[in-house]
Design a protein around this motif. Structure first.
Motif, PDB file in Angstrom:
ATOM      1  N   ILE A  98      42.064  64.622  55.490  1.00 35.36           N
ATOM      2  CA  ILE A  98      40.909  64.561  54.577  1.00 35.36           C
ATOM      3  C   ILE A  98      41.057  65.623  53.499  1.00 35.36           C
ATOM      4  N   ASP A  99      41.196  65.193  52.263  1.00 35.00           N
ATOM      5  CA  ASP A  99      41.352  66.113  51.138  1.00 35.00           C
ATOM      6  C   ASP A  99      39.981  66.459  50.562  1.00 35.00           C
ATOM      7  N   GLY A 154      40.327  72.471  51.845  1.00 30.63           N
ATOM      8  CA  GLY A 154      39.105  72.968  51.238  1.00 30.63           C
ATOM      9  C   GLY A 154      39.401  74.107  50.291  1.00 30.63           C
ATOM     10  N   SER A 155      38.394  74.525  49.586  1.00 23.67           N
ATOM     11  CA  SER A 155      38.528  75.601  48.609  1.00 23.67           C
ATOM     12  C   SER A 155      38.748  76.930  49.315  1.00 23.67           C
ATOM     13  N   SER A 156      39.429  77.838  48.621  1.00 25.68           N
ATOM     14  CA  SER A 156      39.608  79.186  49.149  1.00 25.68           C
ATOM     15  C   SER A 156      38.277  79.924  49.249  1.00 25.68           C
ATOM     16  N   ILE A 162      43.120  73.630  55.903  1.00 24.14           N
ATOM     17  CA  ILE A 162      44.056  74.216  54.939  1.00 24.14           C
ATOM     18  C   ILE A 162      43.255  74.653  53.717  1.00 24.14           C
ATOM     19  N   LYS A 163      43.128  75.945  53.508  1.00 24.71           N
ATOM     20  CA  LYS A 163      42.389  76.459  52.363  1.00 24.71           C
ATOM     21  C   LYS A 163      43.360  76.912  51.274  1.00 24.71           C
ATOM     22  N   GLY A 171      48.634  73.190  45.437  1.00 19.77           N
ATOM     23  CA  GLY A 171      49.364  72.076  46.042  1.00 19.77           C
ATOM     24  C   GLY A 171      48.843  71.616  47.388  1.00 19.77           C
ATOM     25  N   LYS A 172      47.538  71.708  47.621  1.00 22.05           N
ATOM     26  CA  LYS A 172      46.976  71.291  48.921  1.00 22.05           C
ATOM     27  C   LYS A 172      47.127  69.792  49.144  1.00 22.05           C
TER      28      LYS A 172
END
Length: 321
Positions: A95-96, A124-126, A36-37, A43-44
């Motif tokens: 895992i954040d 993760g980061s965009s 999930i980027k 709001g990840k």
């Protein structure tokens, strides 16, 4: 491991009444490795905890949320931690900020191959290019982008009225009927300006000054995400920030990359690369003529700014009902 479960239970139980994101229904949750980027502030973390809350009970030890910043995880590594969790009955590991761990992509690959019954969902980061920059994940990871609130999501949050999604084709073909149905329930115009001002990022719901929070997140995108993920030396930080400022003060006109390179004392190729980094961080959008794309050089890119500090807007283009 018990301390991690206690933290997990506390975070999930204190999640509060947050809006359920549309992405929750778009992901194929049967996949074993899901990324999930998204930019900072969209709001990840909340998204991962929402998934845990929706699919598992608080005392269910088969699901666990962890943050890659944890010192224990940094010490033993993702694979060893995932192995301990899996061999003790774990099935879903959330895992954040996975990129905070060195060699994270190789370790995720090892987890995928070693623990066949384990699902890993990570954020993760965009800025991350999961498949392009991490070939070991090719063919095994499913990547999704979590963006800020669309105008429809913002309306649902503010009015508590559930609104259906429409494709562009549906809007073009049947816009009068759709508009009539929506306006019979709410008046979108009453909320549109506030959405443009602060509605894109979920943190407007919290306390504190929105613009100050946004400025903090923007600096972290540059100082942490771009520099760390792209492995850029710290000495170039001021030039990237200066470039971003110059782009923001350039308005909506096409930037003169050659002039920017002279003003910044960098090569034209480096300026283009840094603009691309800012684009990956969702701080700017680059718009090319049809048939052109980065890194072609024969045409100047049109840069659309997303900075709400400049425009007092969180707008990213995702406003269609």
């Amino acid at each position: 491991m018990d301390s991690f479960f206690r933290t997990h239970a506390y975070l999930v139980s204190h999640l509060g009444n947050t809006i359920r994101r549309d992405l929750m229904d778009e992901i194929n949750w049967s996949d074993r490795l899901i990324g999930i980027k998204g930019t900072r502030g969209v709001g990840k973390t909340t998204f991962l905890l929402q998934y845990a809350k929706e699919k598992f009970s608080l005392d269910d030890k088969t699901c666990l949320y962890i943050n890659a910043n944890n010192f224990y995880l940094q010490n033993i590594g993702i694979k060893e931690f995932a192995g301990d969790f899996y061999h003790n009955g774990g099935k879903v590991l959330l895992i954040d900020q996975v990129f905070k761990h060195p060699d994270w992509s190789a370790q995720l690959r090892e987890c995928y191959e070693s623990f066949k019954g384990l699902k890993i969902v990570f954020t993760g980061s965009s800025v991350m290019r999961l498949k392009e920059e991490n070939p070991e994940l090719n063919g095994i990871v499913k990547s999704y982008n979590l963006r800020g609130f669309s105008f429809r999501e913002y309306l649902q949050l503010m009015t508590k009225i559930r609104l259906p999604k429409y494709t562009l084709e549906e809007i073009v073909e049947d816009h009068e009927k759709i508009a009539s149905q929506i306006c019979s329930k709410i008046n979108p115009r009453e909320h549109f300006q506030s959405y443009l001002h602060h509605g894109y990022y979920p943190f407007f719901l919290g306390q504190g000054n929105y613009s100050e929070k946004l400025l903090t997140y923007m600096n972290m995108m540059i100082e942490v995400d771009i520099l760390q993920v792209k492995q850029i030396e710290l000495k170039y930080l001021d030039k990237i920030k200066k470039l971003f400022y110059m782009l923001t003060t350039n308005g909506s006109t096409i930037p003169n990359v050659s002039q920017l390179s002279i003003d910044l004392g960098m090569s034209r190729a480096t300026v283009m690369r840094y603009i691309k980094n800012l684009m990956d961080a969702r701080l700017v959008n680059m718009i090319y003529a049809p048939g052109d794309d980065y890194p072609k050089k024969q045409h100047q890119p049109h840069v659309q700014l997303l900075s709400a500090v400049v425009r007092q807007s969180g707008y990213s283009g995702d406003i269609l009902l």
